[in-house]
Design an enzyme around this catalytic site. Sequence first.
Site, PDB file in Angstrom:
ATOM      1  N   LYS A  57      -2.271  38.584  11.384  1.00  0.00           N
ATOM      2  CA  LYS A  57      -2.006  39.120  10.052  1.00  0.00           C
ATOM      3  C   LYS A  57      -0.884  40.155  10.123  1.00  0.00           C
ATOM      4  O   LYS A  57      -0.554  40.662  11.193  1.00  0.00           O
ATOM      5  CB  LYS A  57      -3.274  39.803   9.509  1.00  0.00           C
ATOM      6  CG  LYS A  57      -4.395  38.855   9.129  1.00  0.00           C
ATOM      7  CD  LYS A  57      -5.562  39.632   8.543  1.00  0.00           C
ATOM      8  CE  LYS A  57      -6.720  38.716   8.196  1.00  0.00           C
ATOM      9  NZ  LYS A  57      -6.430  37.789   7.087  1.00  0.00           N
TER      10      LYS A  57
ATOM     11  N   ARG B 131     -14.299  29.712   7.989  1.00  0.00           N
ATOM     12  CA  ARG B 131     -14.885  28.398   7.745  1.00  0.00           C
ATOM     13  C   ARG B 131     -15.347  27.737   9.044  1.00  0.00           C
ATOM     14  O   ARG B 131     -16.238  26.890   9.020  1.00  0.00           O
ATOM     15  CB  ARG B 131     -13.875  27.527   6.976  1.00  0.00           C
ATOM     16  CG  ARG B 131     -12.620  27.209   7.712  1.00  0.00           C
ATOM     17  CD  ARG B 131     -11.489  26.763   6.780  1.00  0.00           C
ATOM     18  NE  ARG B 131     -10.934  27.873   6.016  1.00  0.00           N
ATOM     19  CZ  ARG B 131      -9.962  27.750   5.104  1.00  0.00           C
ATOM     20  NH1 ARG B 131      -9.446  26.556   4.839  1.00  0.00           N
ATOM     21  NH2 ARG B 131      -9.513  28.808   4.455  1.00  0.00           N
TER      22      ARG B 131
HETATM   23  N1  BES Z   1     -10.903  37.194   5.933  1.00  0.00           N
HETATM   24  C1  BES Z   1      -9.819  36.502   5.348  1.00  0.00           C
HETATM   25  C2  BES Z   1      -9.889  36.474   3.817  1.00  0.00           C
HETATM   26  C3  BES Z   1      -9.781  37.819   3.127  1.00  0.00           C
HETATM   27  C4  BES Z   1      -8.546  38.318   2.768  1.00  0.00           C
HETATM   28  C5  BES Z   1     -10.918  38.533   2.829  1.00  0.00           C
HETATM   29  C6  BES Z   1      -8.458  39.545   2.145  1.00  0.00           C
HETATM   30  C7  BES Z   1     -10.835  39.774   2.191  1.00  0.00           C
HETATM   31  C8  BES Z   1      -9.598  40.273   1.854  1.00  0.00           C
HETATM   32  C9  BES Z   1      -9.793  35.068   5.849  1.00  0.00           C
HETATM   33  O1  BES Z   1     -10.271  34.860   7.134  1.00  0.00           O
HETATM   34  C10 BES Z   1      -8.366  34.623   5.849  1.00  0.00           C
HETATM   35  O2  BES Z   1      -7.603  35.175   6.573  1.00  0.00           O
HETATM   36  N2  BES Z   1      -8.076  33.596   5.039  1.00  0.00           N
HETATM   37  C11 BES Z   1      -6.764  33.045   4.943  1.00  0.00           C
HETATM   38  C12 BES Z   1      -6.878  31.542   5.039  1.00  0.00           C
HETATM   39  C13 BES Z   1      -5.562  30.832   5.215  1.00  0.00           C
HETATM   40  C14 BES Z   1      -4.961  31.134   6.577  1.00  0.00           C
HETATM   41  C15 BES Z   1      -5.779  29.345   5.076  1.00  0.00           C
HETATM   42  C16 BES Z   1      -6.160  33.460   3.609  1.00  0.00           C
HETATM   43  O3  BES Z   1      -6.905  33.527   2.619  1.00  0.00           O
HETATM   44  O4  BES Z   1      -4.979  33.745   3.563  1.00  0.00           O
HETATM   45 MN    MN Z   2      -8.790  35.193   8.633  1.00  0.00          MN
END
Ligand code: BES
Ligand code: MN
Length: 508
Positions: free
Chosen positions: A286, A360
Site C-alpha cells: 500500500k 477474501r
Molecule cells: N483491507 C483492505 C480494504 C480496506 C481499505 C479496508 C480501506 C478499510 C479501509 C483490503 O484488504 C484491500 O486492500 N482491498 C483492496 C482490494 C484490491 C487490491 C482488489 C482494495 O479495496 O483496494
Molecule cells: Mn488488503
Amino acid sequence: MRGILVANSTELPVCPRPDLKVSRNANGADVVIAGLAEGSQGPVVQGLAPRAVKEAEETFGAPLAEVAIRAGGSTTLGSTVVLPWSGYSLVLVGCGTEGLDGEDLRKAAGAGARAAAALSHGTPLKVAVDMGINSAEQVRIAAEGALLGCYKVPAVTSNHDGPEVSTVTIVSNARGAKPELDKARILADAVYTARDWVDAPANLLYPKTFATSAQSWCKDLKDVTVEVLDEKALVRGGFGGILAVGGGSARSPRLVRVEYAPEGATTTLALVGKGITFDSGGLNIKTADGMYTMKCDMGGAAAVLAAVGAIARLGLNVRVIAYGCLAENMPSGSAWRPSDVVTIYGGKTVENGNSDAEGRIVMADGLARACEDEPDFLVDIATLTGACMVALGNHTAGVMTSGAQAADTLLDASEAAGEDFWELPITAEVRDALHSDVADVKSTAAREGGAMYAAAFLQSCVTPGLDWAHLDIAGPAYNNAKPHDYIPIQGTGFGVRTLVQLAANLAD
Ligand code: BES
Ligand code: MN
Ligand code: ZN
C-alpha cells in the site's frame, strides 16, 4: 488501566467498563443528562425531576429550555450543551421532536454520555441519564447508547489513567427494567471488547495474542468451546489461504473457532470474520497514507468473536459457531506472490490477482470450513474493499447475499440493532470475470465494482443453496474522523449489535 494478560508481561490496553444501574431519581450524580426537544411551542426540556427544573430556573432566573438555547444548545439530534451549577453539571442533549425512541434515543443518550465523560478531567464521574425514559425497552436502548458513548480509546501510557465515568444510572420507573439493563450491559461489553481489539496497535495485537485474548473473553462461559489452530495445525488441516496470507509475517497466523451449543437449540448460525491484524498490502504494498489505519483490518473477526461471547452470556437458544481468520499481511522473502496459486481448505485453487486482496483469501478458508458445520444461516463480515467505502461512505456497510430471504433476515436484524446497511448486487458479469487460466478461480478482476468482485469470489466458497450474507464493513468499522453520537474515534465495534440481534431473531 486494566489489561488482559496476553503474553508474558504484554497486556492489551482496554477501556474500563462503567457500572450500570437503574434508579427512580438522579440523586448523587455528578452529571445529569436531560433532553431538549422541539415542542409545539418551541424547545422543551425532556426528563429531569420537576424539583430539579424549578431549582435550576430559580438559579438561572429563566425557563430552563431558554437558558439552554441561549448557552448554545439546540434541539438538533445529538447536539449538546453543558450548564454547570451547584452540586452537579447538567448536559442538555438535542432530541429532535418529542417522543424519542429507537436508534434516535440511542444516539441522543450516547451524545449526552460523551459530553458528560469529557467533563471528567481525571475524576471518575457518576452520570445519570434522565431523559423521560418510560418503558423497559427504552431503558435498554438508552443504556446501550450511554455506555457506548462513554468509550474512550485506551492509550498505552506510562501513567495509568483511571476511568472517566464510573457509573451510568438510567433514571426511570419503568417496570421490568432490570433484565433489559442486563442485556444492555452484556451487549455494550461486547462492543467495548471489539473496539479494544481494533484499537490495540498491531505490534501488541497479532494473531497469537488476538487468539489468546479471544480465549480469555470466552473462558468459563456455559456451553462454549474454543479451539485455536496454530500454524502447524493449519498445515495439517490444509488451510492454504490463511497460511499463504500469513506466510510473509514473522507472526504466524491462527484460526480461532468458538462454538456456543446450548442444549436443545435447533438452529445453527455460522459467523466468519476477517482478522488481518495488519494489512500492509503484502508485495502489492500500500501507499504510506493507505497503511496507517490498517490495524483495523481485523474488525470483522473482532465483531464475530465479541458477538459469540455476548450471545453465550445472554443464553440465547441458538447454536452459534464463530470463526476468526487471523493473519498479518506483510511483504518479505517468505511472502505470497502476485500470480501464486493457493489451495484453499477443501481443495479449491485460487490464482492470486493481488496480494492486497488478502481478506477474501483468508475468508475462503473460513467459509469453506464453516460450510462443513452445515449451518442454517452463514454470515461473513470483513473490512474487505475500499470500493465499498467509496460506494457507501463511512457510516453504512454493504450487504450482498445468496438471495432475498437471506437479505431480509439480515436487514431485519440490523434495523432492530440500529446499524446501517445497504444492499449491493452480485451480477452475473462479475461472476464470469473471475475466470483463471491457471487455477479454479482468480481472486480479483477490475477495479470498478470492486465490492462485487470480492463478494462473488466469497460466494464461490459457499455451498450452493445455503442462506448466506456477506457484510463489507470497510467504511463503518473504523472512525478516522471525529467522534459523533455514541461512536468514538478509531474502532467502532460495528457489526456486533447486528450479529447478536440476528442470533436473537433465529433463537427458539
Ligand atoms: N483491507 C483492505 C480494504 C480496506 C481499505 C479496508 C480501506 C478499510 C479501509 C483490503 O484488504 C484491500 O486492500 N482491498 C483492496 C482490494 C484490491 C487490491 C482488489 C482494495 O479495496 O483496494
Ligand atoms: Mn488488503
Ligand atoms: Zn485487508
